[in-house]
Design a protein around this motif. Structure first.
Motif, PDB file in Angstrom:
ATOM      1  N   UNK A   1       0.809  -1.218   0.000  1.00  0.00           N
ATOM      2  CA  UNK A   1       0.000   0.000   0.000  1.00  0.00           C
ATOM      3  C   UNK A   1       0.841   1.267   0.000  1.00  0.00           C
ATOM      4  N   UNK A   2       1.949   1.270   0.754  1.00  0.00           N
ATOM      5  CA  UNK A   2       2.749   2.493   0.903  1.00  0.00           C
ATOM      6  C   UNK A   2       3.967   2.532  -0.011  1.00  0.00           C
ATOM      7  N   UNK A   3       4.067   1.598  -0.948  1.00  0.00           N
ATOM      8  CA  UNK A   3       5.205   1.564  -1.858  1.00  0.00           C
ATOM      9  C   UNK A   3       4.809   2.205  -3.196  1.00  0.00           C
ATOM     10  N   UNK A   4       5.227   3.438  -3.465  1.00  0.00           N
ATOM     11  CA  UNK A   4       4.777   4.137  -4.675  1.00  0.00           C
ATOM     12  C   UNK A   4       5.340   3.567  -5.965  1.00  0.00           C
ATOM     13  N   UNK A   5       6.331   2.688  -5.876  1.00  0.00           N
ATOM     14  CA  UNK A   5       6.948   2.144  -7.092  1.00  0.00           C
ATOM     15  C   UNK A   5       6.208   0.941  -7.656  1.00  0.00           C
ATOM     16  N   UNK A   6       5.257   0.360  -6.926  1.00  0.00           N
ATOM     17  CA  UNK A   6       4.652  -0.892  -7.344  1.00  0.00           C
ATOM     18  C   UNK A   6       3.372  -0.726  -8.153  1.00  0.00           C
ATOM     19  N   UNK A   7       2.610   0.311  -7.916  1.00  0.00           N
ATOM     20  CA  UNK A   7       1.297   0.437  -8.559  1.00  0.00           C
ATOM     21  C   UNK A   7       1.324   1.487  -9.660  1.00  0.00           C
ATOM     22  N   UNK A   8       0.664   1.238 -10.780  1.00  0.00           N
ATOM     23  CA  UNK A   8       0.521   2.260 -11.823  1.00  0.00           C
ATOM     24  C   UNK A   8      -0.403   3.373 -11.333  1.00  0.00           C
ATOM     25  N   UNK A   9      -0.422   4.511 -12.007  1.00  0.00           N
ATOM     26  CA  UNK A   9      -1.222   5.654 -11.530  1.00  0.00           C
ATOM     27  C   UNK A   9      -2.688   5.326 -11.288  1.00  0.00           C
ATOM     28  N   UNK A  10      -3.287   4.493 -12.158  1.00  0.00           N
ATOM     29  CA  UNK A  10      -4.721   4.223 -11.998  1.00  0.00           C
ATOM     30  C   UNK A  10      -5.026   3.430 -10.734  1.00  0.00           C
ATOM     31  N   UNK A  11      -4.017   2.789 -10.131  1.00  0.00           N
ATOM     32  CA  UNK A  11      -4.232   1.980  -8.930  1.00  0.00           C
ATOM     33  C   UNK A  11      -3.852   2.718  -7.656  1.00  0.00           C
ATOM     34  N   UNK A  12      -3.530   4.006  -7.775  1.00  0.00           N
ATOM     35  CA  UNK A  12      -3.212   4.817  -6.602  1.00  0.00           C
ATOM     36  C   UNK A  12      -4.421   5.659  -6.231  1.00  0.00           C
ATOM     37  N   UNK A  13      -4.859   5.558  -4.986  1.00  0.00           N
ATOM     38  CA  UNK A  13      -6.097   6.205  -4.549  1.00  0.00           C
ATOM     39  C   UNK A  13      -5.821   7.054  -3.312  1.00  0.00           C
ATOM     40  N   UNK A  14      -6.714   7.994  -2.976  1.00  0.00           N
ATOM     41  CA  UNK A  14      -6.540   8.769  -1.740  1.00  0.00           C
ATOM     42  C   UNK A  14      -6.554   7.859  -0.509  1.00  0.00           C
ATOM     43  N   UNK A  15      -5.671   8.146   0.413  1.00  0.00           N
ATOM     44  CA  UNK A  15      -5.604   7.373   1.656  1.00  0.00           C
ATOM     45  C   UNK A  15      -6.766   7.788   2.549  1.00  0.00           C
ATOM     46  N   UNK A  16      -7.702   6.866   2.858  1.00  0.00           N
ATOM     47  CA  UNK A  16      -8.851   7.251   3.691  1.00  0.00           C
ATOM     48  C   UNK A  16      -8.468   7.624   5.119  1.00  0.00           C
ATOM     49  N   UNK A  17      -7.248   7.237   5.534  1.00  0.00           N
ATOM     50  CA  UNK A  17      -6.838   7.496   6.917  1.00  0.00           C
ATOM     51  C   UNK A  17      -5.997   8.762   7.055  1.00  0.00           C
ATOM     52  N   UNK A  18      -5.406   9.241   5.953  1.00  0.00           N
ATOM     53  CA  UNK A  18      -4.521  10.405   6.019  1.00  0.00           C
ATOM     54  C   UNK A  18      -4.925  11.386   4.926  1.00  0.00           C
ATOM     55  N   UNK A  19      -5.372  12.550   5.306  1.00  0.00           N
ATOM     56  CA  UNK A  19      -5.820  13.561   4.350  1.00  0.00           C
ATOM     57  C   UNK A  19      -4.654  14.017   3.468  1.00  0.00           C
ATOM     58  N   UNK A  20      -4.885  14.016   2.156  1.00  0.00           N
ATOM     59  CA  UNK A  20      -3.888  14.492   1.211  1.00  0.00           C
ATOM     60  C   UNK A  20      -2.883  13.450   0.774  1.00  0.00           C
ATOM     61  N   UNK A  21      -2.880  12.286   1.373  1.00  0.00           N
ATOM     62  CA  UNK A  21      -1.932  11.225   1.016  1.00  0.00           C
ATOM     63  C   UNK A  21      -2.595  10.226   0.070  1.00  0.00           C
ATOM     64  N   UNK A  22      -1.779   9.458  -0.618  1.00  0.00           N
ATOM     65  CA  UNK A  22      -2.288   8.406  -1.504  1.00  0.00           C
ATOM     66  C   UNK A  22      -1.693   7.065  -1.109  1.00  0.00           C
ATOM     67  N   UNK A  23      -2.401   6.002  -1.433  1.00  0.00           N
ATOM     68  CA  UNK A  23      -1.928   4.641  -1.212  1.00  0.00           C
ATOM     69  C   UNK A  23      -2.244   3.806  -2.443  1.00  0.00           C
TER      70      UNK A  23
END
Length: 485
Positions: free
Chosen positions: A43-65
């Motif tokens: 979830x927290x590894x930005x290198x593994x998912x393509x852009x379409x699979x990155x979503x806003x983090x429901x637990x942290x405002x402004x972050x993505x997972x």
């Protein structure tokens, strides 16, 4: 212009992979370990998912997972457990995460069973206590002496009829505290160890139930054509369970009926592993491998040869990696056997599997192969022996060496002395908000601070989360190297 790996990722879906996490000791909640682990490696590894699979983090405002879903699944045989699945990653591959949950089986361990296990640990010759376990041994011994001393004072006072009101209250308070501490801390944690780690009449049933549950899950995944790779990750006591499962599975799924012509590629991959087998007497090994990276490439190459089933080999071997975190296997000569000599004897007799594996005949230049009859055409058939699981499975051990009575992770340590130089040992230094106090549960913590240490000169240290991600290797680095070629 050559195509990059990333540009190839979206064009063709790759076979999926499964990651199985075996939790450690304590009263674990179902999926508690699994969700934290997935957060760290996916979830927290930005290198593994393509852009379409990155979503806003429901637990942290402004972050993505990276997106994932919790999905019902029948493979675990429990409605309390579900798999966590990912969308296609940058390599066009989906990963399913599973938890082997066993804490419910060890519930009900009695104080008597715990006391018997502690007595067994303490009743050792000083020479049989390994240096890295001496602090724990002394701490346990002091606790036992205090408890026995209090019991002796109470018994003596009662016998002499000299128990004053104050003395009686003090002894009652102390006894109540000891019982509370045993029930609240010792039994939930070390009761699990007492229920599993040694094969005794009182532990056989629970050991069998835990193994049966693990084998059911892993065999189902091994035979599922949706996966061509399985990563077995384990923490704490779970690493002893996972190690046992590996040995049992390999005995059933190991390659057999190998013939020189028909299985030329498989035999060539085995021969590459043979070059790194252990010492000439079959019971000792060099202090290190001259080319550990080359040995691990050989393990990956053999896994690639074995992961696909065919008419001659209907049981594929798909477990490419074994990852241990905070593992007490580093103290196996103390916890599993009585001393190092007995443990080494177990290695020589293939009760335990070494890394690299010991040659079948024990001679220098020997092989992990042995002859297993002849084919109908009269050709000699060979098989890889049952103690050679680490011929095709890489072992990565991550540990935080304890540097005091309650600092670091005294449960963990390197594996080289017990299991051989083929294990990649990675030392990290972990810190929580409490500093270095007992870091045993921080290996995948996103709130902890951790860094790789004891590195060769000129090597950049990784964070503890990057160490974990590299060990699990969702991106299959060796496959990516082949793609670039």
């Amino acid at each position: 212009m050559p195509k990059t790996v990333a540009s190839l990722a979206y064009k063709k879906a790759q076979p999926g992979q499964a990651v199985v996490i075996v939790h450690g000791m304590g009263e674990q909640r179902p999926m508690g370990t699994l969700r934290g682990f997935v957060q760290a490696v996916w979830s927290s590894d930005p290198t593994r998912a393509p852009p379409y699979a990155q979503i806003p983090d429901p637990a942290v405002s402004g972050a993505t997972i990276n997106q994932s879903w919790i999905t019902p699944d029948s493979r675990t045989k429990s409605h309390e457990l579900r798999r966590i699945t990912t969308p296609y990653d940058v390599d066009g591959r989906r990963t399913d995460f599973y938890e082997l949950y066993w804490a419910d089986i060890t519930q009900g361990t009695t104080r008597g069973r715990l006391a018997a296990w502690v007595t067994n640990l303490l009743w050792r010759k000083p020479a049989d206590i390994p240096p890295d376990a001496r602090k724990l041994y002394v701490a346990t011994l002091l606790i036992v002496i205090v408890i026995l001393g209090a019991a002796l004072v109470l018994a003596t006072s009662v016998w002499q009829q000299a128990v004053t009101l104050t003395t009686g209250l003090m002894i009652t308070t102390l006894a109540s505290f000891v019982i509370w501490a045993v029930d609240q801390f010792a039994l939930p944690y070390f009761g699990d160890v007492a229920a599993y780690v040694r094969a005794e009449a009182a532990t056989i049933e629970k050991r069998a139930l835990i193994r049966d549950r693990g084998l059911t899950l892993l065999k189902t995944l091994m035979k599922d054509d949706a996966y061509d790779r399985i990563v077995l990750v384990s923490h704490s006591l779970g690493s002893i369970i996972a190690y046992d499962l590996l040995q049992i599975l390999w005995a059933e799924f190991r390659p057999r009926r190998l013939e020189a012509v028909r299985d030329k590629a498989k035999l060539a991959a085995v021969e590459a592993i043979d070059k790194a087998t252990l010492g000439s007497d079959g019971s000792a090994w060099p202090n290190n491998l001259e080319d550990l990276a080359g040995f691990r490439r050989g393990q990956w190459a053999l896994y690639q040869q074995l992961r696909t089933k065919d008419a001659d080999h209907p049981l594929p071997w798909k477990i490419s990696d074994f990852v241990t975190l905070g593992s007490p296997l580093s103290h196996s000569e103390f916890l599993v056997t009585y001393n190092l000599a007995e443990f080494r004897r177990g290695l020589a007799e293939r009760l335990f599997s070494a890394c690299p594996p010991i040659a079948d005949d024990g001679r220098a230049g020997g092989t992990v192969l042995y002859q297993e009859g002849h084919s109908q055409a009269g050709k000699a058939q060979r098989a890889v022996h049952h103690g050679a699981v680490f011929a095709a499975t890489r072992w990565t051990n991550v540990y935080d060496r304890g540097n005091g009575w309650a600092t670091g992770d005294p449960i963990s340590g390197p594996m080289t002395e017990n299991f051989g130089p083929g294990v990649e040992n990675i030392q990290v230094e972990l810190r929580s908000s409490l500093g270095r106090i007992f870091t045993h549960t921080l290996y995948w913590s996103s709130t902890a601070n951790g860094v790789e240490i004891a590195l060769p000169a000129g090597t950049a240290p990784r964070s503890h989360l990057q160490v974990l991600r590299d060990a699990v290797d969702l991106g299959r680095k060796l496959d990516r190297v082949e793609w670039r070629r």
